[in-house]
Design an enzyme around this catalytic site. Sequence first.
Site, PDB file in Angstrom:
ATOM      1  N   SER A 144      -0.638  91.406 -59.435  1.00  0.00           N
ATOM      2  CA  SER A 144       0.076  91.164 -58.158  1.00  0.00           C
ATOM      3  C   SER A 144       1.554  90.969 -58.451  1.00  0.00           C
ATOM      4  CB  SER A 144      -0.483  89.887 -57.513  1.00  0.00           C
ATOM      5  OG  SER A 144       0.371  89.428 -56.500  1.00  0.00           O
ATOM      6  N   TYR A 157      -3.359  80.918 -57.328  1.00  0.00           N
ATOM      7  CA  TYR A 157      -3.439  82.389 -57.314  1.00  0.00           C
ATOM      8  C   TYR A 157      -2.347  82.966 -58.221  1.00  0.00           C
ATOM      9  CZ  TYR A 157      -3.434  87.184 -55.408  1.00  0.00           C
ATOM     10  OH  TYR A 157      -3.474  88.550 -55.263  1.00  0.00           O
TER      11      TYR A 157
HETATM   12  P1  NAD Z   1     -10.207  92.020 -50.600  1.00  0.00           P
HETATM   13  O1  NAD Z   1     -10.523  90.596 -50.366  1.00  0.00           O
HETATM   14  O2  NAD Z   1     -10.090  92.904 -49.427  1.00  0.00           O
HETATM   15  O3  NAD Z   1     -11.244  92.663 -51.628  1.00  0.00           O
HETATM   16  C1  NAD Z   1     -11.612  91.982 -52.801  1.00  0.00           C
HETATM   17  C2  NAD Z   1     -12.988  92.448 -53.226  1.00  0.00           C
HETATM   18  O4  NAD Z   1     -13.347  91.703 -54.407  1.00  0.00           O
HETATM   19  C3  NAD Z   1     -14.059  92.174 -52.172  1.00  0.00           C
HETATM   20  O5  NAD Z   1     -14.883  93.298 -52.016  1.00  0.00           O
HETATM   21  C4  NAD Z   1     -14.820  90.986 -52.737  1.00  0.00           C
HETATM   22  O6  NAD Z   1     -16.182  90.940 -52.327  1.00  0.00           O
HETATM   23  C5  NAD Z   1     -14.693  91.238 -54.246  1.00  0.00           C
HETATM   24  N1  NAD Z   1     -14.907  90.014 -55.007  1.00  0.00           N
HETATM   25  C6  NAD Z   1     -14.297  88.817 -54.812  1.00  0.00           C
HETATM   26  N2  NAD Z   1     -14.792  87.918 -55.675  1.00  0.00           N
HETATM   27  C7  NAD Z   1     -15.721  88.546 -56.431  1.00  0.00           C
HETATM   28  C8  NAD Z   1     -16.573  88.137 -57.477  1.00  0.00           C
HETATM   29  N3  NAD Z   1     -16.598  86.867 -57.927  1.00  0.00           N
HETATM   30  N4  NAD Z   1     -17.408  89.052 -58.040  1.00  0.00           N
HETATM   31  C9  NAD Z   1     -17.428  90.319 -57.590  1.00  0.00           C
HETATM   32  N5  NAD Z   1     -16.649  90.770 -56.585  1.00  0.00           N
HETATM   33  C10 NAD Z   1     -15.802  89.882 -56.017  1.00  0.00           C
HETATM   34  O7  NAD Z   1      -8.846  92.008 -51.433  1.00  0.00           O
HETATM   35  P2  NAD Z   1      -7.790  93.178 -51.746  1.00  0.00           P
HETATM   36  O8  NAD Z   1      -6.585  92.880 -50.976  1.00  0.00           O
HETATM   37  O9  NAD Z   1      -8.433  94.509 -51.695  1.00  0.00           O
HETATM   38  O10 NAD Z   1      -7.456  92.788 -53.264  1.00  0.00           O
HETATM   39  C11 NAD Z   1      -7.965  93.488 -54.392  1.00  0.00           C
HETATM   40  C12 NAD Z   1      -7.203  92.994 -55.615  1.00  0.00           C
HETATM   41  O11 NAD Z   1      -5.805  93.240 -55.425  1.00  0.00           O
HETATM   42  C13 NAD Z   1      -7.331  91.493 -55.844  1.00  0.00           C
HETATM   43  O12 NAD Z   1      -7.384  91.244 -57.217  1.00  0.00           O
HETATM   44  C14 NAD Z   1      -6.063  90.943 -55.249  1.00  0.00           C
HETATM   45  O13 NAD Z   1      -5.685  89.719 -55.836  1.00  0.00           O
HETATM   46  C15 NAD Z   1      -5.089  92.047 -55.593  1.00  0.00           C
HETATM   47  N6  NAD Z   1      -3.884  92.079 -54.766  1.00  0.00           N
HETATM   48  C16 NAD Z   1      -3.962  92.211 -53.406  1.00  0.00           C
HETATM   49  C17 NAD Z   1      -2.790  92.240 -52.667  1.00  0.00           C
HETATM   50  C18 NAD Z   1      -2.775  92.384 -51.172  1.00  0.00           C
HETATM   51  O14 NAD Z   1      -1.692  92.255 -50.574  1.00  0.00           O
HETATM   52  N7  NAD Z   1      -3.874  92.680 -50.530  1.00  0.00           N
HETATM   53  C19 NAD Z   1      -1.560  92.128 -53.307  1.00  0.00           C
HETATM   54  C20 NAD Z   1      -1.520  91.979 -54.688  1.00  0.00           C
HETATM   55  C21 NAD Z   1      -2.698  91.972 -55.402  1.00  0.00           C
END
Ligand code: NAD
Length: 253
Positions: A144, A157
């Site tokens: 991130s 986080y």
């Molecule tokens: P999201 O919440 O939409 O999806 C996350 C997925 O991870 C979900 O399907 C959830 O069920 C799965 N998950 C969570 N905990 C789990 C576990 N213990 N075991 C197995 N699966 C698990 O989130 P997103 O926005 O798609 O984020 C995906 C990645 O990108 C994450 O690592 C997040 O930190 C990172 N990220 C997101 C953003 C953003 O703005 N959305 C920005 C920077 C980084």
Amino acid sequence: MNRPLSIVTGASRGIGAAIALELSKIGMKIALLDSDKINGLKTYGEIIDSGGEAIFVECDISKVEDHKRIIQEAMHWGGDIRFLINGAGISSPVRDDLLKIQPDAFDSVMGVNLRGTFFLTQAVSIQMINSSSRENRAIVTISSVNTDQATVDRGEYCISKTGLSMMTKLFALRLAAHNIGVFEIRPGIIRTPMTEKVASKYDKRIAEGLVPVSRWGYPADVAKAVKVLVAEDTSFLTGTVINVDGGLSIPTL
Ligand code: NAD
């Protein structure tokens, strides 16, 4: 057709689902790892409907004791692991003052984002090293902009994501001799279910000029960056960090 196996964690929805679909489109078979079975089966269905190959493996990556079973299930189905994409992650359970973070919240964020991802990466690395295949292999971790940019009301986080950044460097060095590329992708503000609760806040901040490329990022933006790293042998690029943030992390004066 013998398609290369890619494991994608967090593949049920959001960024992970977009990565799984993108890699399927370029001819990989995908092991979809996630704790959310309902959405996971939807992503699975989309891949199968578009002519791809996939398996859904229900798991909680924070349960390190389950990693052996998860990897065996994926490999029994798909053969040697060529690519691991670490997408699973959770946000802070509560956005609150740094001075109020509770140990349970800290442990749960670390348990998934850092500890679970670290030990899964370790276990897959061992499989990759032991494989007789010498084809290009890679590990890509979705961190991130918070590896670098501090958000004070989501301290645990941010710390977990900074840990992933060091994890990438460490595995890049450890696996370099095995020709396995290890990469970090740093998304900015991406429109997914994770950011749903704060969407109106970021709509406003983006309209006010927070992001130089004046829009939300989309899961497909992140998926394209992953594709660039795995479509060809990029092992000499190991340790590279790619920002997918519309210029958000460029320091300005
Ligand atoms: P999201 O919440 O939409 O999806 C996350 C997925 O991870 C979900 O399907 C959830 O069920 C799965 N998950 C969570 N905990 C789990 C576990 N213990 N075991 C197995 N699966 C698990 O989130 P997103 O926005 O798609 O984020 C995906 C990645 O990108 C994450 O690592 C997040 O930190 C990172 N990220 C997101 C953003 C953003 O703005 N959305 C920005 C920077 C980084």
